[in-house]
Every structure is written in structure tokens, then in C-alpha cells.
Write a protein that holds these residues in place. Structure first.
Motif, PDB file in Angstrom:
ATOM      1  N   ALA A 113       6.845   1.956  -9.720  1.00  0.00           N
ATOM      2  CA  ALA A 113       6.824   1.467 -11.099  1.00  0.00           C
ATOM      3  C   ALA A 113       5.751   2.202 -11.896  1.00  0.00           C
ATOM      4  CB  ALA A 113       6.563  -0.034 -11.118  1.00  0.00           C
ATOM      5  N   GLU A 114       6.082   2.572 -13.150  1.00  0.00           N
ATOM      6  CA  GLU A 114       5.142   3.302 -13.986  1.00  0.00           C
ATOM      7  C   GLU A 114       4.066   2.363 -14.533  1.00  0.00           C
ATOM      8  OE1 GLU A 114       4.975   6.102 -18.008  1.00  0.00           O
ATOM      9  OE2 GLU A 114       6.907   5.395 -17.222  1.00  0.00           O
ATOM     10  N   MET A 115       2.836   2.813 -14.491  1.00  0.00           N
ATOM     11  CA  MET A 115       1.707   2.075 -15.029  1.00  0.00           C
ATOM     12  C   MET A 115       1.509   2.483 -16.495  1.00  0.00           C
ATOM     13  SD  MET A 115       0.546   0.264 -12.405  1.00  0.00           S
ATOM     14  CE  MET A 115       2.319  -0.013 -12.218  1.00  0.00           C
ATOM     15  N   THR A 161       0.830  -1.196   0.000  1.00  0.00           N
ATOM     16  CA  THR A 161       0.000   0.000   0.000  1.00  0.00           C
ATOM     17  C   THR A 161       0.872   1.256   0.000  1.00  0.00           C
ATOM     18  OG1 THR A 161      -0.070  -0.052   2.408  1.00  0.00           O
ATOM     19  CG2 THR A 161      -1.861  -1.138   1.225  1.00  0.00           C
ATOM     20  N   ALA A 162       0.293   2.364  -0.472  1.00  0.00           N
ATOM     21  CA  ALA A 162       1.009   3.637  -0.451  1.00  0.00           C
ATOM     22  C   ALA A 162       1.188   4.089   0.991  1.00  0.00           C
ATOM     23  CB  ALA A 162       0.218   4.679  -1.238  1.00  0.00           C
ATOM     24  N   VAL A 163       2.236   4.870   1.218  1.00  0.00           N
ATOM     25  CA  VAL A 163       2.498   5.368   2.562  1.00  0.00           C
ATOM     26  C   VAL A 163       1.410   6.364   2.961  1.00  0.00           C
ATOM     27  CG1 VAL A 163       4.095   6.684   4.001  1.00  0.00           C
ATOM     28  CG2 VAL A 163       4.983   5.029   2.333  1.00  0.00           C
ATOM     29  N   VAL A 164       0.833   6.169   4.110  1.00  0.00           N
ATOM     30  CA  VAL A 164      -0.149   7.090   4.673  1.00  0.00           C
ATOM     31  C   VAL A 164       0.530   7.865   5.790  1.00  0.00           C
ATOM     32  CG1 VAL A 164      -2.320   7.296   5.944  1.00  0.00           C
ATOM     33  CG2 VAL A 164      -2.095   5.598   4.118  1.00  0.00           C
ATOM     34  N   THR A 165       0.494   9.184   5.707  1.00  0.00           N
ATOM     35  CA  THR A 165       1.101  10.035   6.740  1.00  0.00           C
ATOM     36  C   THR A 165      -0.001  10.640   7.594  1.00  0.00           C
ATOM     37  OG1 THR A 165       2.993  10.550   5.312  1.00  0.00           O
ATOM     38  CG2 THR A 165       2.604  12.000   7.191  1.00  0.00           C
ATOM     39  N   ILE A 166       0.060  10.382   8.887  1.00  0.00           N
ATOM     40  CA  ILE A 166      -1.003  10.766   9.812  1.00  0.00           C
ATOM     41  C   ILE A 166      -0.575  11.982  10.636  1.00  0.00           C
ATOM     42  CG2 ILE A 166      -2.368  10.016  11.798  1.00  0.00           C
ATOM     43  CD1 ILE A 166      -2.078   7.149  10.748  1.00  0.00           C
ATOM     44  N   PRO A 167      -1.307  13.099  10.571  1.00  0.00           N
ATOM     45  CA  PRO A 167      -1.004  14.243  11.435  1.00  0.00           C
ATOM     46  C   PRO A 167      -1.328  13.903  12.897  1.00  0.00           C
ATOM     47  CG  PRO A 167      -2.388  14.870   9.564  1.00  0.00           C
ATOM     48  CD  PRO A 167      -2.415  13.377   9.639  1.00  0.00           C
ATOM     49  N   ILE A 195       0.140  27.613 -17.029  1.00  0.00           N
ATOM     50  CA  ILE A 195       0.956  26.521 -17.545  1.00  0.00           C
ATOM     51  C   ILE A 195       0.585  26.231 -18.997  1.00  0.00           C
ATOM     52  CG2 ILE A 195       1.558  24.085 -17.263  1.00  0.00           C
ATOM     53  CD1 ILE A 195       2.606  25.870 -15.031  1.00  0.00           C
ATOM     54  N   ASN A 196       1.607  26.012 -19.838  1.00  0.00           N
ATOM     55  CA  ASN A 196       1.396  25.609 -21.219  1.00  0.00           C
ATOM     56  C   ASN A 196       0.952  24.154 -21.223  1.00  0.00           C
ATOM     57  OD1 ASN A 196       1.444  24.957 -23.907  1.00  0.00           O
ATOM     58  ND2 ASN A 196       3.602  25.483 -24.232  1.00  0.00           N
ATOM     59  N   ALA A 197      -0.309  23.919 -21.572  1.00  0.00           N
ATOM     60  CA  ALA A 197      -0.864  22.569 -21.484  1.00  0.00           C
ATOM     61  C   ALA A 197      -0.111  21.571 -22.344  1.00  0.00           C
ATOM     62  CB  ALA A 197      -2.346  22.594 -21.866  1.00  0.00           C
ATOM     63  N   SER A 198       0.455  22.049 -23.469  1.00  0.00           N
ATOM     64  CA  SER A 198       1.174  21.124 -24.357  1.00  0.00           C
ATOM     65  C   SER A 198       2.478  20.625 -23.734  1.00  0.00           C
ATOM     66  CB  SER A 198       1.465  21.811 -25.692  1.00  0.00           C
ATOM     67  OG  SER A 198       2.350  22.918 -25.509  1.00  0.00           O
ATOM     68  N   ALA A 199       2.945  21.297 -22.689  1.00  0.00           N
ATOM     69  CA  ALA A 199       4.200  20.889 -22.037  1.00  0.00           C
ATOM     70  C   ALA A 199       3.969  19.906 -20.898  1.00  0.00           C
ATOM     71  CB  ALA A 199       4.931  22.122 -21.506  1.00  0.00           C
ATOM     72  N   VAL A 200       2.711  19.646 -20.602  1.00  0.00           N
ATOM     73  CA  VAL A 200       2.393  18.803 -19.442  1.00  0.00           C
ATOM     74  C   VAL A 200       2.506  17.325 -19.813  1.00  0.00           C
ATOM     75  CG1 VAL A 200       0.598  18.127 -17.804  1.00  0.00           C
ATOM     76  CG2 VAL A 200       0.876  20.531 -18.432  1.00  0.00           C
ATOM     77  N   SER A 201       3.243  16.595 -19.003  1.00  0.00           N
ATOM     78  CA  SER A 201       3.304  15.138 -19.142  1.00  0.00           C
ATOM     79  C   SER A 201       2.875  14.510 -17.828  1.00  0.00           C
ATOM     80  CB  SER A 201       4.711  14.671 -19.514  1.00  0.00           C
ATOM     81  OG  SER A 201       5.630  14.966 -18.482  1.00  0.00           O
ATOM     82  N   VAL A 202       2.200  13.373 -17.932  1.00  0.00           N
ATOM     83  CA  VAL A 202       1.633  12.727 -16.741  1.00  0.00           C
ATOM     84  C   VAL A 202       2.058  11.272 -16.706  1.00  0.00           C
ATOM     85  CG1 VAL A 202      -0.493  12.067 -15.558  1.00  0.00           C
ATOM     86  CG2 VAL A 202      -0.350  14.282 -16.725  1.00  0.00           C
ATOM     87  N   LYS A 203       2.506  10.819 -15.533  1.00  0.00           N
ATOM     88  CA  LYS A 203       2.799   9.414 -15.309  1.00  0.00           C
ATOM     89  C   LYS A 203       2.040   8.953 -14.073  1.00  0.00           C
ATOM     90  CE  LYS A 203       7.467   9.312 -17.306  1.00  0.00           C
ATOM     91  NZ  LYS A 203       8.904   9.006 -17.043  1.00  0.00           N
ATOM     92  N   VAL A 204       1.646   7.693 -14.078  1.00  0.00           N
ATOM     93  CA  VAL A 204       1.009   7.087 -12.909  1.00  0.00           C
ATOM     94  C   VAL A 204       1.959   6.019 -12.376  1.00  0.00           C
ATOM     95  CG1 VAL A 204      -0.919   5.711 -12.061  1.00  0.00           C
ATOM     96  CG2 VAL A 204      -1.323   7.551 -13.703  1.00  0.00           C
ATOM     97  N   LEU A 205       2.289   6.117 -11.089  1.00  0.00           N
ATOM     98  CA  LEU A 205       3.209   5.187 -10.453  1.00  0.00           C
ATOM     99  C   LEU A 205       2.476   4.379  -9.403  1.00  0.00           C
ATOM    100  CD1 LEU A 205       6.149   7.706  -9.813  1.00  0.00           C
ATOM    101  CD2 LEU A 205       5.736   6.347 -11.863  1.00  0.00           C
ATOM    102  N   ASP A 206       2.822   3.111  -9.291  1.00  0.00           N
ATOM    103  CA  ASP A 206       2.263   2.340  -8.189  1.00  0.00           C
ATOM    104  C   ASP A 206       3.082   2.600  -6.944  1.00  0.00           C
ATOM    105  OD1 ASP A 206       4.570   0.797  -8.298  1.00  0.00           O
ATOM    106  OD2 ASP A 206       3.565  -1.024  -8.998  1.00  0.00           O
ATOM    107  N   VAL A 207       2.749   1.938  -5.842  1.00  0.00           N
ATOM    108  CA  VAL A 207       3.396   2.236  -4.571  1.00  0.00           C
ATOM    109  C   VAL A 207       4.853   1.815  -4.536  1.00  0.00           C
ATOM    110  CG1 VAL A 207       1.276   2.197  -3.252  1.00  0.00           C
ATOM    111  CG2 VAL A 207       2.520   0.067  -3.645  1.00  0.00           C
TER     112      VAL A 207
END
Length: 566
Positions: free
Chosen positions: A526-528, A69-75, A511-523
Motif C-alpha cells: 500500500a502506498e504511503m 514485516t517486510a520480507v527478509v532474504t537471508i544468504p 537521469i533527468n531529475a525532473s522525470a523521477v517519481s518516488v513512492k513509499v510502499l508498506d509491506v
């Protein structure tokens, strides 16, 4: 292996108090007695507990639970109630308890290496971290610490310390914070906690002043912060490991059934309830052993805790809490970094690190050393040389060295250019690597991590077989203005979250929308590859259910946001 059940063993709730008088001081936890009193006062609580247990078992039995699971940080907010100067514990002692929690819940505690081989494969990194609150429920700045002088010389276990009307301090929003009360408890009780499902006004953990954190007023044998770890374990829905009954059930499948609680420091193996040859898991944080003799959660306990943060979980609100972020968008002083640790230093370890004013020689440090109290200053745009070497028990094995610096101060080492050195050698001689600090590095204090492993595939996060990780502080001067991660992330709005098929990413007008790149990483980082980004729409329909990290780069900044795929 114990049989997993759905119903609560309510008939056994009172057994935790049946402690016999012993010559030495022993651990006493009143969590189960407090729960029994709550159920008696609020019969509907039993049904809420049953519902939480049903969601927990559903999570454990689903594929999601089998993923890291992803790290959960609790205040965390700490409410200090004191009658004497000694009870008014220092900020440093409070921070030491937060440090202990972070070590124990990420399996980076130095004594994790003491876990017997029979249980070592079950020892878990629960991926839960803690930070003192930076923002109050009203949105104002805070240190995460409240203090109140009281005429009361001691407190019982009736929750009076949680109510300002009774001389205590009221709880903060329990859906957004972990409330810790520190006070002088009576009757030899070290602490108690409230399970998920109880009243919000009393939700949290109470700890005896002399059993809180390390140093200061903390008194042996409960002077290593493990009372906090034990009680927070209850707050995260863990039962005592013996199930509060003779050969009872703690609702966890990988903890051995044991006859009753263990005190002091037993000798391994201690066989009870026909649980040989390995016997009791008495080094588990949910037993009653001394602080120095408990040093692990099990994988099953980790899954049980993680269930609380999943969709529909009883403490899911903590995942999106902003209590750890200061007003104005600034992030906590120090980001929470992933854990990294060698499983064994029996054959090799880091014995030298030198960079600027950092100069440390050492022996083995149980796979991880927190050297963030040590630091040096470097100037953006300048070349630097770091020196390091390995210590060996005998043979000089081939070691793979990697040095990371979190230049943009966002709490991860995976951004471009943050792996500043990488090499291998089979030598005990001093090695050197030269790197240039980018002119774009953010001004301010950040983290340097050096990893030495016998495996070439080892990265900046996670556990590995042989070797060691060491962390240090490094301050960048002359770099770009420090822009907080929270401010940057706030510029991008993502919705809906949780998402089912499509995640909308709202790009700011600047922000210039054409310059935006998006990646999804698992916990694991690793890139999905199966996701697609088109304009401002991210297709996540092919992802398995779980928690993911969104990495957005636009040529000016790199930001990260967590989202949930339902």
C-alpha cells in the motif's frame, strides 16, 4: 496462554537430552545442550542472551510488531563434510532444503492446510526467505556450497566441524550469512543450532546428512527437510515448544503450555498441562514430531524471529547483506517473490493452465502450486492467449481471476502492465485471456503467477479465503537487454538508512531529475500518501517506525530499495 518472561530458564537447558530409548527412530536436537556448554565456557553469554531477550520483548510489545514485516532474504552458505560418497550430497538435495525453508517460513508449505482449525488462525507467515549465497565475504562469485572430504567418520556436538583447524570448514561472516554445516553426526542427533548472541566463529546450524532436505540421502521419517526448519528456528531465537521443562515456558504467548516433547505423529487433540480442549500444538516446527507431522509456526514465534531484524536486533546485519547478490551487480538467478496462497480448496481450485508449452491439468494443490519447473517462451511485442479453468467440488461459485507476469524481473508484480489479465466467472468451462508482451519486457526467464480467488480484492501477494495460486516460469525473447535490479538500484544512493525525518535520494547524473517519481510502499504494497518528495529529499517524518519499500521510477527503469524508519 503462557506468561511471557524476560529471564532465561537456564536451569532447564539440559533437559532436551533426556530422551528415553524407543523402538522407532525419534528426533533428537542438541541445541540446548550446546547452549549450556557455551554458557559454561563463556559466562558473559548469559548477559548477552538476556539483552537479546529484552530487545525481543520490547519489539513484541511495540506497535511495529503488530504490523506485517517486510520480507527478509537471508544468504545461506552450505558447508558439506563427507567421508563417503553418500554423504557428499548433491546440489539438488541442497537446493531442496532451501526450498523447504522458503515454504515453511512463508506458510506456503503444501501441508499447512492440515493445521487443526483450533490453531489455523495462529499459523504464521514469518516473512523470512533464504537464498544460496552468490558472493563470498571476500566479494568473489560462489555457488553458496563448500565441500570437503574428511577422514572423520562422524562428528559430535562440540563444534569441531566449524573449524578448519579441526578438519571442518570455517564459518563465513555470521552477520551476513546463515552458515549450514551438513555432516554425519553421532549419537542419533539430527541437528543443533546456535542461538543469537553466541560466538561468531561457531554461529550457524548443523544438520545430519540423512536429515537434510528432500530426496537423495534424506531418510524417513526425517526426509522432508523439517530438521532444517526446526534448527533454523532455534538460530532465529525460538525455544522448544515445551520450554525444555515439564509444562515449561518457550517465551511465546500463543503456543499452549505442554508437558514435554511429542514424538512420531500424535492424534489431535492431545491434552497435557491442563491445556484442553485443544491441547498441545504438536504440529509446530519446534516440537519433536516426525517431518510429516509438523507444519506451522505461530504468530508469536514469527514476531520473536522478526525482532532479530529490527533496529538493534541481534541479526539485523542480514537485512542489508549483499551475500545473495553476485559480483558485478547481478541479482540472484531467481528473485524472491511474495507468497500467495488460498486458505481452502474445499470448494474450488485451479484445474487447468495453458500458455504455449505450459499445459497442466490438476486437482486441488492445497492453495498453492509451484510450477516454476514448467515454462514457455514468448517473444516481446507479440500477442499471447492464456487458457485457464476452475474445478469445483459441487457448485460453480464466482471466481476472480488475475494473471501477472514480472516483465522487468524485479521480483514484484505491482509495476505498470504486469497484471496481464483480470476477469470473473462462475463457470467450470475453459476461459481465455489475450495479452501483448511489451516490447520493453526484459529478455530472460521470469515468473508468471495466476491467482483464482472468491474475493475480488485479492492481489498478487498474501493469503486469501477460498481458491488457489499457481506459479510458472516464462522466458522473454527479443526484449530489452536484461539489466539487473541490483545494478539499477546501485545507481540511486539513499541515505541515511535507517532514517528519522528525511531520506536523501541521490539521483545519478545520467537521469533527468525532473522525470523521477518516488513512492513509499508498506509491506503490504500500500502506498504511503503522507510522504513528500522535493528535489532529492523525501520527508518520512510522518511514517510510523518500521520497514518500507521505496519505488523510484524515472521513465527508463523502475527500481526498488528497502529502508528503515526509526
Amino acid at each position: 496462554m503462557k506468561k511471557t518472561i524476560y529471564a532465561m530458564a537456564l536451569a532447564c537447558l539440559g533437559l532436551g537430552a533426556s530422551l528415553t530409548a524407543e523402538a522407532q527412530q525419534v528426533r533428537q536436537c542438541s541445541t540446548m545442550e550446546n547452549l549450556a556448554a557455551q554458557i559454561a565456557a563463556d559466562p558473559a553469554l548469559a548477559q548477552r542472551l538476556a539483552s537479546i531477550e529484552g530487545q525481543t520483548q520490547q519489539f513484541i510489545n511495540s506497535p511495529v510488531a503488530k504490523r506485517t514485516t517486510a520480507v527478509v532474504t537471508i544468504p545461506v552458505v552450505v558447508h558439506v563434510l563427507y567421508n563417503t560418497a553418500a554423504q557428499n550430497i548433491s546440489d539438488a538435495q541442497i537446493q531442496s532444503q532451501i526450498t523447504v525453508l522458503n515454504e515453511d517460513f512463508s506458510k506456503t508449505n503444501a501441508d499447512a492446510s492440515k493445521t487443526p482449525a483450533a490453531f489455523a488462525g495462529l499459523a504464521a507467515n514469518a516473512n523470512i526467505q533464504f537464498v544460496l549465497a552468490k558472493r563470498t565475504p571476500a566479494g568473489t562469485a560462489t555457488t553458496g556450497i563448500e565441500r570437503k572430504s574428511t577422514t572423520k567418520t562422524s562428528w559430535g556436538t562440540d563444534d569441531a566441524m566449524k573449524k578448519a583447524s579441526l578438519g571442518g570448514l570455517d564459518a563465513w561472516d555470521a552477520t551476513k550469512y546463515l552458515n549450514l554445516w551438513v555432516c554425519n553426526l553421532s549419537g542419533g542427533v539430527l541437528g543443533y543450532a546456535q542461538f543469537p548472541g553466541g560466538a561468531a566463529a561457531t554461529d550457524g546450524v548443523v544438520i545430519l546428512t540423512s536429515a537434510f532436505g528432500r530426496g537423495g540421502s534424506a531418510s524417513a521419517p526425517f526426509n522432508l527437510g523439517r530438521t532444517g526448519t526446526h534448527e533454523v528456528g532455534h538460530w532465529l531465537n525460538l525455544r522448544h515448544i515445551w520450554g525444555d521443562a515439564s509444562c515449561g515456558n518457550d517465551l511465546v504467548s500463543d503456543t499452549p503450555t505442554q508437558q514435554t516433547q511429542n514424538y512420531s505423529c500424535p492424534t489431535f487433540p492431545k491434552v497435557t498441562c491442563s491445556n484442553g480442549p485443544n491441547g498441545d500444538m504438536f504440529m509446530n516446527y519446534m516440537d519433536y514430531t516426525d517431518d510429516a507431522c509438523m507444519y506451522m509456526f505461530s504468530n508469536g514465534q514469527s514476531s520473536r524471529m522478526n525482532a532479530l531484524f529490527a533496529t538493534g536486533g541481534a541479526r539485523a546485519g542480514l537485512v542489508t547483506s549483499t551475500g545473495g547478490t553476485a559480483p558485478g551487480g547481478t541479482t540472484p538467478t531467481t528473485p524472491t517473490y511474495c507468497a500467495s496462497k488460498g486458505t481452502s480448496t474445499a470448494y474450488e481450485w485451479i484445474d487447468l493452465v495453458q500458455l504455449g508449452s505450459i499445459s497442466r491439468t490438476s486437482g486441488a494443490n492445497a492453495g498453492y502450486y509451484d510450477g516454476t519447473a514448467l515454462g514457455t517462451t514468448v517473444t516481446a511485442g507479440t500477442a499471447q492467449t492464456i487458457s485457464y479453468s476452475a474445478g469445483y467440488a459441487s457448485t460453480a461459485y464466482t471466481e476472480y481471476w488475475k494473471v501477472y507476469i514480472d516483465y522487468n524481473q524485479n521480483g514484484v508484480f505491482t509495476d505498470a502492465g504486469e497484471l496481464v489479465a483480470s476477469r470473473s466467472a462462475a463457470s467450470a468451462s475453459t476461459l481465455t485471456s489475450t495479452f501483448t508482451v511489451p516490447a520493453t519486457a526484459k529478455t530472460g526467464k521470469t515468473r508468471l503467477r495466476i491467482v483464482m480467488s472468491d474475493a475480488s480484492a485479492t492481489t498478487s501477494c498474501g493469503s486469501y479465503s477460498y481458491g488457489e495460486t499457481e506459479d510458472y516460469s516464462i522466458t522473454i525473447s527479443g526484449g530489452t537487454a536484461r539489466q539487473s535490479g541490483a545494478t539499477a538500484e546501485a545507481a540511486y544512493r539513499i541515505f541515511p538508512n535507517p532514517a528519522t525525518d528525511v531520506l536523501n535520494i541521490e539521483v545519478p547524473a545520467s537521469i533527468n531529475a525532473s522525470a523521477v517519481s518516488v513512492k513509499v510502499l508498506d509491506v503490504r504494497g500500500a502506498e504511503m500518501k503522507q510522504v513528500t518528495f522535493d528535489g532529492n529529499l523525501l520527508n518520512v517524518g510522518q511514517l510510523a517506525k518500521g520497514v518500507y519499500m521505496l519505488r523510484i521510477a524515472d521513465g527508463q527503469q523502475v527500481t526498488h530499495q528497502r529502508f528503515v524508519k526509526e
